[in-house]
Design an enzyme around this catalytic site. Structure first.
Site: not given
Ligand code: BG6
Length: 495
Positions: A46, A181-182, A186, A220, A239, A244, A344
């Protein structure tokens, strides 16, 4: 194939994800010549801006976040020429019409219909409006050419995930929908499949006869950063665990697929999720614990409590830590607990899976020999210092028969030169190629919500009076130690 002409439309191109992850990943793909020759990125947002300033800001992101470091001017120019800014509110009908005209114009220039990828890097509250536009304008109706990429959070519980799936599958074919789902992109997560199914060494012992239990840790050191608004409504279970950690569990526990065809792999994963023993409401406290960080120190630096972070309520009951014990009711895993934990502001940044083997059935050694005995353990290190370590017992040097643990280790850094692609590179390239293996299918997402639903329900209705219950920079609340100690295990120190 990845040679076909492709237009990638990013909705939410002004956001953090585009800047930090998507564009740096696409730049790397361009740099390594993976992108089709005819490939254009259209960033929809936007803000009032033009192509030049948009590209300039993206370049800054690439300089900062690409694994290749600062851009090389010539490569950058080649990449920047592919990017166009498209100002518009994607919820407004007329934006869709203008976009349609723009896409057809590009395709006319190419002389053929391109693959169109629509990436929803927008808040879930806008998914419906954006996808309705695509549907009404017929922008995404060709199953062979058109794809929709959806970012998490995919719902906030089972009902909302179902509703979202109904919405999307009502408009598009499941084969067009790529739910990201990233973690699945990996390298080391993908390597779990290679380790298990390309080696005959491990698979024979990969079951209840030899494995005592499994631990999955995703720790983390960062706090909630600037995402308090989102995180307050999510918490660690939604989250991280729902997506994950459960995905990692699936890769560890799934049966061997017949092939790597998307649905072969995904069927086997869903089987795992469906075999997870449901947790009855009255037993949730035996199987799941939550925690929230208080003030503390991480890596020598003082940090505030979660409740003091921006966007967080001073009396917030959102969990920043979750630990679970799950049981899988099937032939392979009966009686083998899977312990999952994530948090975290933990002591160390580490993601790893530990497979802990049963003790040898009989010790012929004198009692003193086995004093420092430890069970065999196979550690799959996902990040950082990616690798695979197996802890075995050996005779300690000396004239007496004494045993002790040593590590046999494979480290990516030593075995392979150069950096590995980032998760988003792999996943974006898969979308471009039309390979959905590493993406979540509707039933996968729903089964995963099903696993954590009973916990969410109890946690939402029974408030916690004890938060915060772990200082930042530690390994989480004491209740998590008790959870695993009840089974006479303990959380393992990272390898
Ligand atoms: C994300 C979460 O999906 O994954 C975050 O929303 C988290 O809270 C992150 O920090 C962690 O990803 P990575 O790749 O840094 O382990």
């Amino acid at each position: 194939t990845s040679k076909e002409p492709t237009i990638l439309v990013i909705f939410g191109a002004g956001g953090d994800l585009t800047w930090r992850k998507l564009i740096p990943a696409l730049y790397n793909l361009h740099h390594d010549r993976y992108l089709p020759d005819r490939f254009v990125i259209i960033g929809v947002a936007r803000q009032e801006t033009d192509n030049d300033s948009f590209r300039l800001r993206l370049r800054e992101g690439v300089d900062r976040f690409s694994r290749r470091g600062a851009t090389d001017p010539e490569t950058w120019q080649g990449f920047a020429d592919r990017i166009f800014y498209f100002r518009g509110d994607f919820t407004a009908a007329q934006t869709g019409e203008r976009l349609k005209v723009r896409l057809e114009e590009i395709e006319r220039g190419w002389g053929e219909r391109a693959n169109r990828i629509f990436y929803l890097a927008i808040p879930p509250t806008s998914f419906e409006a954006a996808t309705r536009q695509l549907e009404q304008l017929g922008l995404c109706k060709d199953c062979g050419h058109d794809r929709l990429v959806v970012e998490k959070p995919f719902g906030r519980d089972l009902d909302s995930a179902r509703a979202l799936n109904r919405l999307l599958t009502g408009m598009f074919d499941e084969s067009q929908i790529y739910r990201i789902d990233h973690y699945l992109g990996k390298e080391t997560v993908q390597n779990i499949l290679a380790l298990r199914f390309a080696n005959s060494l491990f698979e024979p012992v990969w079951n209840r006869r030899y494995i005592d239990h499994v631990q999955i840790t995703v720790a983390e050191t960062v706090g909630v950063e600037s995402r308090g608004g989102y995180y307050e409504d999510a918490g660690a279970l939604r989250d991280m665990v729902q997506n994950h950690l459960l995905q990692i569990l699936c890769l560890i526990a799934m049966e061997p697929p017949v092939s790597f065809a998307a649905d072969e792999v995904r069927n086997k994963k869903v089987d795992v999720l469906r075999a997870i023993r449901p947790i009855p409401a009255e037993e949730v406290h035996h199987f799941a614990v939550r925690g929230q960080y208080g003030p503390g120190a991480v890596e020598g630096k003082a940090v505030p409590a979660y409740r003091e972070e921006p966007g967080v309520a001073p009396s917030s009951t959102t969990e920043t830590y979750a630990a679970l014990k799950l049981l899988i009711d099937n032939w392979r895993w009966q009686g083998v607990p899977f312990y999952l934990r994530t948090g975290k502001r933990m002591h160390t940044k580490v993601s790893e899976v530990s497979i802990v083997f049963r003790p040898a059935p009989h010790h012929p050694f004198p009692a003193a020999a086995v004093e420092s005995w430890q069970p065999n353990r196979l550690v799959l290190r996902i990040q950082p210092e990616e690798g695979i370590i197996s802890r075995i017992q050996v005779k300690q040097p000396g004239t007496r028969m004494l045993l002790g643990p040593v590590d046999m280790a494979f480290h990516y850094r030593e075995a392979f030169r150069g950096s590995s692609p980032e998760a988003y590179e792999t996943l974006l390239l898969d979308v471009i190629r039309g390979d959905a293996t590493l993406f979540m299918r509707a039933d996968q997402v729903e089964s995963a919500w099903g696993v954590i639903s009973p916990i969410l329900d109890v946690w939402e209705t029974v408030p916690t009076a004890t938060f915060p219950d772990y200082p930042a920079g530690t390994w989480g609340p004491e209740t998590a130690d008790l959870l695993i100690a009840r089974d006479r295990h303990n959380w393992l120190q990272p390898a």
